[in-house]
Write a protein that holds these residues in place. Sequence first.
Motif, PDB file in Angstrom:
ATOM      1  N   GLY A   1       0.813  -1.214   0.000  1.00  0.00           N
ATOM      2  CA  GLY A   1       0.000   0.000   0.000  1.00  0.00           C
ATOM      3  C   GLY A   1       0.843   1.258   0.000  1.00  0.00           C
ATOM      4  O   GLY A   1       0.621   2.183  -0.788  1.00  0.00           O
ATOM      5  N   THR A   2       1.844   1.316   0.893  1.00  0.00           N
ATOM      6  CA  THR A   2       2.739   2.479   0.957  1.00  0.00           C
ATOM      7  C   THR A   2       3.508   2.629  -0.350  1.00  0.00           C
ATOM      8  O   THR A   2       3.662   3.737  -0.873  1.00  0.00           O
ATOM      9  N   LYS A   3       3.982   1.514  -0.871  1.00  0.00           N
ATOM     10  CA  LYS A   3       4.753   1.544  -2.119  1.00  0.00           C
ATOM     11  C   LYS A   3       3.885   2.078  -3.267  1.00  0.00           C
ATOM     12  O   LYS A   3       4.329   2.935  -4.047  1.00  0.00           O
ATOM     13  N   ASN A   4       2.650   1.570  -3.358  1.00  0.00           N
ATOM     14  CA  ASN A   4       1.775   1.977  -4.458  1.00  0.00           C
ATOM     15  C   ASN A   4       1.433   3.464  -4.376  1.00  0.00           C
ATOM     16  O   ASN A   4       1.504   4.184  -5.371  1.00  0.00           O
ATOM     17  N   ARG A   5       1.076   3.938  -3.182  1.00  0.00           N
ATOM     18  CA  ARG A   5       0.760   5.363  -3.025  1.00  0.00           C
ATOM     19  C   ARG A   5       1.953   6.234  -3.399  1.00  0.00           C
ATOM     20  O   ARG A   5       1.804   7.260  -4.067  1.00  0.00           O
ATOM     21  N   THR A   6       3.151   5.818  -2.961  1.00  0.00           N
ATOM     22  CA  THR A   6       4.341   6.618  -3.217  1.00  0.00           C
ATOM     23  C   THR A   6       4.662   6.670  -4.704  1.00  0.00           C
ATOM     24  O   THR A   6       5.029   7.718  -5.238  1.00  0.00           O
ATOM     25  N   LEU A   7       4.501   5.547  -5.398  1.00  0.00           N
ATOM     26  CA  LEU A   7       4.767   5.529  -6.834  1.00  0.00           C
ATOM     27  C   LEU A   7       3.766   6.396  -7.596  1.00  0.00           C
ATOM     28  O   LEU A   7       4.115   7.053  -8.579  1.00  0.00           O
TER      29      LEU A   7
END
Length: 453
Positions: free
Chosen positions: A261-267
Amino acid sequence: MKIIDIHLKNYRSFEDCKIEFKDYYTAICGKNNSGKSNIIRAILNILERQSLFRNRFNFSNDFPIWKTKNQSNENIELTIHLYLDRVADIGLIKFLQVFLQEDTNNIPKTIENIDLIIKITFSANSKENKTEILVNNIAVQDSYKVGEILRRIHSAQIIIFHNSTQPLFAYKRQQQHGQLDNLPARTKASIEGKLNQIDKELGKAIQKHKSELQELIGRLQEKYEVGLSFIGLDMDLESIPYEISLGEKNYELPLDDWGSGTKNRTLILSSIFNAKNLTDIDEESNRITPIVVIEEPESFLHPSAQSEFGRILQDLSKELEIQVIATTHSPYLLSHHNPQSNILVKRNIIQGKTCESMVERVEEENWREPFELALGMVGPEFESLKEAFFSKENNIMLLEGDIDVEYFKLLKDERHSNKKLLFNGELYSYGGFGFLNNPVLLKFIKERLDKTV
């Protein structure tokens, strides 16, 4: 650059459908297999040289399967209407001015906003395929000029695409190390010295980008410190690869080590950050504002994080004036302040067979009802807060029952003069004790609105 509308004719699941984009932020939603991704596929295939949908156009595959008998006498037609802003898209506008200067009726001599229409026709006979371009509703007659304009659009980064379910991790490029050990010691030392000097210069350049990306990611409830680092020798000064790391509390991790989730939002925020950088480019000839396209931004996120992220995407698109188009299955990603910017796609069922995709026409007064059905917002857990969830107001008051709502309406009556209830917002009944049984939905409402009583 902004997409005004796209017209799909005999393309995959669409027979004849015009989709309008009313705002900087657009949420395209619908059930699985409704045709959402086909809209994205069409946009990418028109505006990108190498679409991320690798098969590009193929008449036999892209023509509606239920109309195969008519393939010989019908074409596939894709028409996209683009708006070019005289400041944000000056690179493309000036190119059109210079390139079409002999076509005096096509384009104004001064720098003004421009309407650009691209129409691509595919036939069963590939020799009959053609592309048409209209500038301010006047056709470009020369086929060579049509091809060059299309090449100019394809060579620019018009689309920044992020598929949450199949991330490409474009922020990172694999290092390719040279074999410096095979060089003479003096040559090796000289090269290493120059590389260190380049690293120092890049280190200075990175600070501005780091602070801007920090500001975007800092809008999330979870606060992260952003780390950026350029990657080794495999670089092109026109597009320098970088790695992202996020720091929380007293430790820092590469983005790959964070949760999905954090990775997707950041990307996704990184994609918007890249789009913003392209709008701020110094060289006018290359300044074209890209469009950010996101497949399912809610992927891997808890509903409360979805509600926060949906609000951030809408705020950023409006604030930065960058068009963001998202496909979604989440009610939290809908635009509640401008319902017309939500697009609901559904499939027509004829004699029990699934046929064409179409955009459901939704009345502004009751726009939420078809979205409720499409997004599964049915059942007792939604009933008490459904009205408030879709409110267009910034302030709401939740009251126990319908009688309380009528009573508070009386308290707001002008007849009370200076003793009337001062509340500028909507009143909703939540049903009383035991009915507020969806805390995630309630949290979303509280965070989305200015005031909740």
